[in-house]
Design a protein around this motif. Sequence first.
Motif, PDB file in Angstrom:
ATOM      1  N   LEU A  38      32.007  61.735  46.914  1.00  0.00           N
ATOM      2  CA  LEU A  38      32.900  63.133  46.582  1.00  0.00           C
ATOM      3  C   LEU A  38      34.113  63.003  47.295  1.00  0.00           C
ATOM      4  O   LEU A  38      34.135  62.858  48.651  1.00  0.00           O
ATOM      5  CB  LEU A  38      32.197  64.283  47.020  1.00  0.00           C
ATOM      6  N   ARG A  39      35.355  63.050  46.689  1.00  0.00           N
ATOM      7  CA  ARG A  39      36.564  62.913  47.426  1.00  0.00           C
ATOM      8  C   ARG A  39      37.144  64.609  47.267  1.00  0.00           C
ATOM      9  O   ARG A  39      36.974  65.332  46.310  1.00  0.00           O
ATOM     10  CB  ARG A  39      37.666  62.262  46.516  1.00  0.00           C
ATOM     11  N   VAL A  40      37.485  65.112  48.506  1.00  0.00           N
ATOM     12  CA  VAL A  40      37.923  66.533  48.558  1.00  0.00           C
ATOM     13  C   VAL A  40      39.461  66.330  49.097  1.00  0.00           C
ATOM     14  O   VAL A  40      39.793  65.555  50.007  1.00  0.00           O
ATOM     15  CB  VAL A  40      37.102  67.252  49.425  1.00  0.00           C
ATOM     16  N   GLY A  41      40.278  67.213  48.781  1.00  0.00           N
ATOM     17  CA  GLY A  41      41.461  67.150  49.487  1.00  0.00           C
ATOM     18  C   GLY A  41      42.359  68.525  48.922  1.00  0.00           C
ATOM     19  O   GLY A  41      41.606  69.364  48.529  1.00  0.00           O
ATOM     20  N   VAL A  42      43.808  68.191  49.188  1.00  0.00           N
ATOM     21  CA  VAL A  42      44.636  69.247  48.692  1.00  0.00           C
ATOM     22  C   VAL A  42      45.685  68.704  48.001  1.00  0.00           C
ATOM     23  O   VAL A  42      46.088  67.597  48.331  1.00  0.00           O
ATOM     24  CB  VAL A  42      45.086  70.185  49.686  1.00  0.00           C
ATOM     25  N   LYS A  43      46.330  69.616  46.943  1.00  0.00           N
ATOM     26  CA  LYS A  43      47.582  68.934  46.626  1.00  0.00           C
ATOM     27  C   LYS A  43      48.507  70.140  46.349  1.00  0.00           C
ATOM     28  O   LYS A  43      48.071  71.454  46.115  1.00  0.00           O
ATOM     29  CB  LYS A  43      47.365  68.169  45.216  1.00  0.00           C
ATOM     30  N   GLY A  44      49.862  70.001  46.265  1.00  0.00           N
ATOM     31  CA  GLY A  44      50.750  71.087  46.007  1.00  0.00           C
ATOM     32  C   GLY A  44      50.519  71.662  44.432  1.00  0.00           C
ATOM     33  O   GLY A  44      50.131  70.904  43.387  1.00  0.00           O
ATOM     34  N   GLY A  45      50.513  72.945  44.463  1.00  0.00           N
ATOM     35  CA  GLY A  45      50.289  73.778  43.126  1.00  0.00           C
ATOM     36  C   GLY A  45      49.142  74.802  43.324  1.00  0.00           C
ATOM     37  O   GLY A  45      48.940  75.162  44.386  1.00  0.00           O
ATOM     38  N   GLY A  46      48.968  75.347  42.168  1.00  0.00           N
ATOM     39  CA  GLY A  46      48.169  76.493  42.221  1.00  0.00           C
ATOM     40  C   GLY A  46      48.872  77.651  42.250  1.00  0.00           C
ATOM     41  O   GLY A  46      50.007  77.574  42.615  1.00  0.00           O
ATOM     42  N   CYS A  47      48.238  78.871  42.248  1.00  0.00           N
ATOM     43  CA  CYS A  47      49.028  80.130  42.486  1.00  0.00           C
ATOM     44  C   CYS A  47      49.319  80.584  43.835  1.00  0.00           C
ATOM     45  O   CYS A  47      50.131  81.327  44.099  1.00  0.00           O
ATOM     46  CB  CYS A  47      48.182  81.429  41.599  1.00  0.00           C
ATOM     47  N   MET A  54      38.716  68.318  44.210  1.00  0.00           N
ATOM     48  CA  MET A  54      37.414  67.824  44.318  1.00  0.00           C
ATOM     49  C   MET A  54      36.949  66.995  43.322  1.00  0.00           C
ATOM     50  O   MET A  54      37.086  67.648  42.180  1.00  0.00           O
ATOM     51  CB  MET A  54      36.236  68.949  44.452  1.00  0.00           C
ATOM     52  N   LYS A  55      36.597  65.765  43.403  1.00  0.00           N
ATOM     53  CA  LYS A  55      36.048  65.036  42.268  1.00  0.00           C
ATOM     54  C   LYS A  55      35.297  63.456  42.799  1.00  0.00           C
ATOM     55  O   LYS A  55      35.394  63.320  43.900  1.00  0.00           O
ATOM     56  CB  LYS A  55      37.484  64.196  41.610  1.00  0.00           C
ATOM     57  N   LEU A  56      34.501  63.310  41.870  1.00  0.00           N
ATOM     58  CA  LEU A  56      33.661  61.963  42.185  1.00  0.00           C
ATOM     59  C   LEU A  56      34.770  60.847  42.258  1.00  0.00           C
ATOM     60  O   LEU A  56      35.610  60.831  41.273  1.00  0.00           O
ATOM     61  CB  LEU A  56      32.749  61.724  41.223  1.00  0.00           C
ATOM     62  N   ASP A  57      34.804  59.760  43.136  1.00  0.00           N
ATOM     63  CA  ASP A  57      35.696  58.839  43.204  1.00  0.00           C
ATOM     64  C   ASP A  57      34.760  57.344  43.460  1.00  0.00           C
ATOM     65  O   ASP A  57      33.484  57.687  43.830  1.00  0.00           O
ATOM     66  CB  ASP A  57      36.743  59.055  44.068  1.00  0.00           C
TER      67      ASP A  57
END
Length: 122
Positions: A38-47, A54-57
């Motif tokens: 499981l890969r977790v993190g943050v990226k610019g965006g969203g409200c 979160m995604k499988l990698d």
Amino acid sequence: MDNLNQNDSQSFPIEVTEKAVAQIKRILAKDGRPNAFLRVGVKGGGCSGFEYVMKLDTLRKAIDLEKEFDGVTVVCDAKSAVYLRGSTFDYTGNLIGGGFKFDNPNAGRSCGCGTSFTPKAV
């Protein structure tokens, strides 16, 4: 080995609850790839400015931090770690508002659905 790649609990930014680990195990079993994590993190965006990711990698990067939780490997890149430090990753099976959630002490404000946040002012 680069310090960022060490399996060191002090350098890994989040804790993962038992409920989240159990659900991740179910998802990984359905996925079927033996080297998936499981890969977790943050990226610019969203409200609210930053969006949780979160995604499988299966591919690790040089800037990744990783930790194993009861046989489940969770990976987070060092840039995201700054925004996730001290967070707890949980899972709830509630019919309304259920799913994976971050409890992030670095969030000054979150959107209503909890998928994005604005960091606290430094």
